[in-house]
Write an enzyme that holds these catalytic residues in place. Structure first.
Site, PDB file in Angstrom:
ATOM      1  N   ARG A  69       0.798  -1.226   0.000  1.00 14.41           N
ATOM      2  CA  ARG A  69       0.000   0.000   0.000  1.00 14.41           C
ATOM      3  C   ARG A  69       0.831   1.276   0.000  1.00 14.41           C
ATOM      4  O   ARG A  69       0.563   2.202  -0.763  1.00 14.41           O
ATOM      5  CB  ARG A  69      -0.907   0.046   1.238  1.00 14.41           C
ATOM      6  CG  ARG A  69      -2.233  -0.581   1.038  1.00 14.41           C
ATOM      7  CD  ARG A  69      -2.714  -1.146   2.352  1.00 14.41           C
ATOM      8  NE  ARG A  69      -1.774  -2.153   2.808  1.00 14.41           N
ATOM      9  CZ  ARG A  69      -1.811  -3.434   2.443  1.00 14.41           C
ATOM     10  NH1 ARG A  69      -2.759  -3.853   1.669  1.00 14.41           N
ATOM     11  NH2 ARG A  69      -0.900  -4.305   2.864  1.00 14.41           N
ATOM     12  N   THR A  70       1.830   1.330   0.856  1.00 10.62           N
ATOM     13  CA  THR A  70       2.575   2.585   0.957  1.00 10.62           C
ATOM     14  C   THR A  70       3.306   2.846  -0.349  1.00 10.62           C
ATOM     15  O   THR A  70       3.254   3.950  -0.908  1.00 10.62           O
ATOM     16  CB  THR A  70       3.546   2.548   2.159  1.00 10.62           C
ATOM     17  OG1 THR A  70       2.794   2.159   3.313  1.00 10.62           O
ATOM     18  CG2 THR A  70       4.174   3.901   2.401  1.00 10.62           C
ATOM     19  N   LYS A  99      26.309  -3.948  -3.321  1.00 10.47           N
ATOM     20  CA  LYS A  99      27.773  -3.922  -3.379  1.00 10.47           C
ATOM     21  C   LYS A  99      28.378  -3.291  -2.133  1.00 10.47           C
ATOM     22  O   LYS A  99      29.579  -3.132  -2.037  1.00 10.47           O
ATOM     23  CB  LYS A  99      28.220  -3.120  -4.611  1.00 10.47           C
ATOM     24  CG  LYS A  99      27.671  -3.645  -5.921  1.00 10.47           C
ATOM     25  CD  LYS A  99      28.130  -2.750  -7.076  1.00 10.47           C
ATOM     26  CE  LYS A  99      27.409  -3.133  -8.355  1.00 10.47           C
ATOM     27  NZ  LYS A  99      27.587  -2.109  -9.395  1.00 10.47           N
ATOM     28  N   ARG A 120      11.642   3.721   2.968  1.00 16.31           N
ATOM     29  CA  ARG A 120      11.251   2.783   4.026  1.00 16.31           C
ATOM     30  C   ARG A 120      12.477   1.955   4.357  1.00 16.31           C
ATOM     31  O   ARG A 120      13.201   1.532   3.457  1.00 16.31           O
ATOM     32  CB  ARG A 120      10.117   1.877   3.547  1.00 16.31           C
ATOM     33  CG  ARG A 120       9.878   0.703   4.489  1.00 16.31           C
ATOM     34  CD  ARG A 120       8.647  -0.075   4.164  1.00 16.31           C
ATOM     35  NE  ARG A 120       7.444   0.676   4.518  1.00 16.31           N
ATOM     36  CZ  ARG A 120       6.229   0.148   4.545  1.00 16.31           C
ATOM     37  NH1 ARG A 120       6.049  -1.118   4.232  1.00 16.31           N
ATOM     38  NH2 ARG A 120       5.190   0.888   4.876  1.00 16.31           N
ATOM     39  N   HIS A 149       5.634   5.986  11.239  1.00 22.17           N
ATOM     40  CA  HIS A 149       5.087   5.853   9.889  1.00 22.17           C
ATOM     41  C   HIS A 149       4.135   7.042   9.713  1.00 22.17           C
ATOM     42  O   HIS A 149       2.922   6.895   9.727  1.00 22.17           O
ATOM     43  CB  HIS A 149       4.366   4.519   9.777  1.00 22.17           C
ATOM     44  CG  HIS A 149       4.031   4.085   8.384  1.00 22.17           C
ATOM     45  ND1 HIS A 149       4.082   4.940   7.299  1.00 22.17           N
ATOM     46  CD2 HIS A 149       3.642   2.869   7.896  1.00 22.17           C
ATOM     47  CE1 HIS A 149       3.741   4.263   6.210  1.00 22.17           C
ATOM     48  NE2 HIS A 149       3.469   3.009   6.550  1.00 22.17           N
TER      49      HIS A 149
HETATM   50  C1  NCD Z   1       2.248  -1.031   8.081  1.00 16.98           C
HETATM   51  C2  NCD Z   1       3.748  -0.852   8.178  1.00 16.98           C
HETATM   52  O1  NCD Z   1       4.463  -1.107   7.212  1.00 16.98           O
HETATM   53  O2  NCD Z   1       4.158  -0.411   9.234  1.00 16.98           O
HETATM   54  N1  NCD Z   1       1.801  -1.254   6.791  1.00 16.98           N
HETATM   55  C3  NCD Z   1       1.470  -0.145   6.051  1.00 16.98           C
HETATM   56  O3  NCD Z   1       2.315   0.609   5.651  1.00 16.98           O
HETATM   57  N2  NCD Z   1       0.167   0.081   5.867  1.00 16.98           N
HETATM   58  C4  NCD Z   1       1.685  -1.987   9.035  1.00 16.98           C
HETATM   59  C5  NCD Z   1       2.241  -3.377   9.089  1.00 16.98           C
HETATM   60  O4  NCD Z   1       3.111  -3.762   8.314  1.00 16.98           O
HETATM   61  O5  NCD Z   1       1.753  -4.122   9.936  1.00 16.98           O
END
Ligand code: NCD
Length: 325
Positions: A69-70, A99, A120, A149
């Protein structure tokens, strides 16, 4: 974007050029700005004609951890606004990271190619590190280990506001992995900016917030009530925020097995404890902690408005930090 000190920069009404690292950068006024621009973005996304707001802009999405999703919603957000993306998933295999390149060097390279970097990473604090390493482009934290997040929290706030038309005087239940859940850590920070917030924190005792977080958040005025049984949930809360136990954060799988799926949302639990205006949220992915039978309940928003709001909020944030709004 390098800052003069290690503290995250407050937004203070002006998003242009700022990194988005933590909900601690936001005031309620800043959140209002995001929500207002988000409403405009919803209209843009509904319009068949693509917007040109980010025309000529390139955004790098570099994800050192899995994401659906993100990653997808950031990519869609850039494209909805007529911008372009550089998309790197799993840089440990598909970039010079394999590398042995340092994070700092990788960030400097992509700031030369793009106007913003969305990152991320499995280690807490990495988004701030990326911000310190770069000079010219804003960094957006798309999840740093068990840290924060922030874009998820903003879309969660937008989802609550959409239903209740307010963000103050709310009572919510937050359940699951409160220790390791970064979406929880950002959302509590966001909700603690508002008056009259009461949060019931439902988790196995192994997965409670750290004492330090509990104390720090409580000092902000939010009322936090730790509970260990569904029986202690309030009836008729404004929202439930359910989360997955974060398997990848456990050193030992046996420990994970002991605590996974301790709390499961079933139609019976909804009947017993949810009210007619309670919304059921989840950042997703869910791994069994909400039964599929619950999905058709109109109060279950996780696969509906909550997902869609993710794209609208990310459109709004990109437009704001790139100075287009
Ligand atoms: C979350 C995350 O990556 O922290 N997912 C997301 O981005 N919607 C929640 C999760 O992974 O449980």
């Amino acid at each position: 974007m390098a800052t003069t000190n290690n503290d995250v920069q407050k937004i203070n009404g002006n998003f242009k050029g700022k990194d988005i690292i933590s909900l601690d950068q936001f005031s309620t006024k800043d959140i209002d700005i995001v929500l207002n621009v988000t409403a405009e973005m919803k209209d843009i996304a509904a319009n068949a004609k693509p917007s040109q707001l980010l025309q000529g802009n390139i955004v790098t999405l570099i994800f050192y951890e899995p994401s659906s999703r993100t990653f997808g919603s950031f990519a869609a957000a850039v494209k909805q606004l007529g911008g372009q993306t550089i998309e790197i998933q799993d840089p440990q295999h598909f970039s010079s990271v394999a590398k042995g390149e340092t994070l700092e060097d990788t960030m400097r390279v992509f700031e030369a190619y793009s106007d913003a970097i969305v990152i991320r990473h499995p280690q807490t604090g990495t988004a701030a590190k990326a911000a310190a390493a770069t000079q010219f482009v804003p960094i957006l934290n798309a999840g740093d280990g068990i840290g924060e997040h922030p874009t998820q929290a903003l879309l969660d706030l937008a989802t609550i506001n959409e239903k209740h038309h307010r963000l103050d005087n709310l009572t919510g239940v937050m359940a699951g992995d409160l220790l390791n859940g970064r979406t929880i850590h950002s959302l509590i920070r966001g909700l603690s900016l508002y008056k009259g917030t009461t949060l019931y924190l439902l988790s196995p005792k192994e997965l409670k917030l750290t004492k330090e977080d509990l104390d720090n958040f409580s000092k902000r005025g939010v009322k936090l009530i730790e509970i260990e049984s569904e029986n202690d949930m309030p009836e008729n809360a404004d929202f439930w925020y359910w989360t997955r136990v974060q398997k990848e954060r456990f050193a030992n799988l046996e420990d994970y097995e002991k605590v996974k799926n301790r709390f499961i949302v079933t139609p019976e639990l909804m009947k017993k404890k949810a009210g007619k205006n309670t919304i059921l949220m989840h950042p997703l992915p869910r791994i069994g902690e909400i039964l599929p039978e619950v999905d058709s309940d109109p109060r279950a928003v996780y696969l509906r408005s909550e997902v869609r709001n993710g794209m609208y909020v990310r459109m709004a944030l990109l437009a704001l930090i790139l100075g287009k709004k």
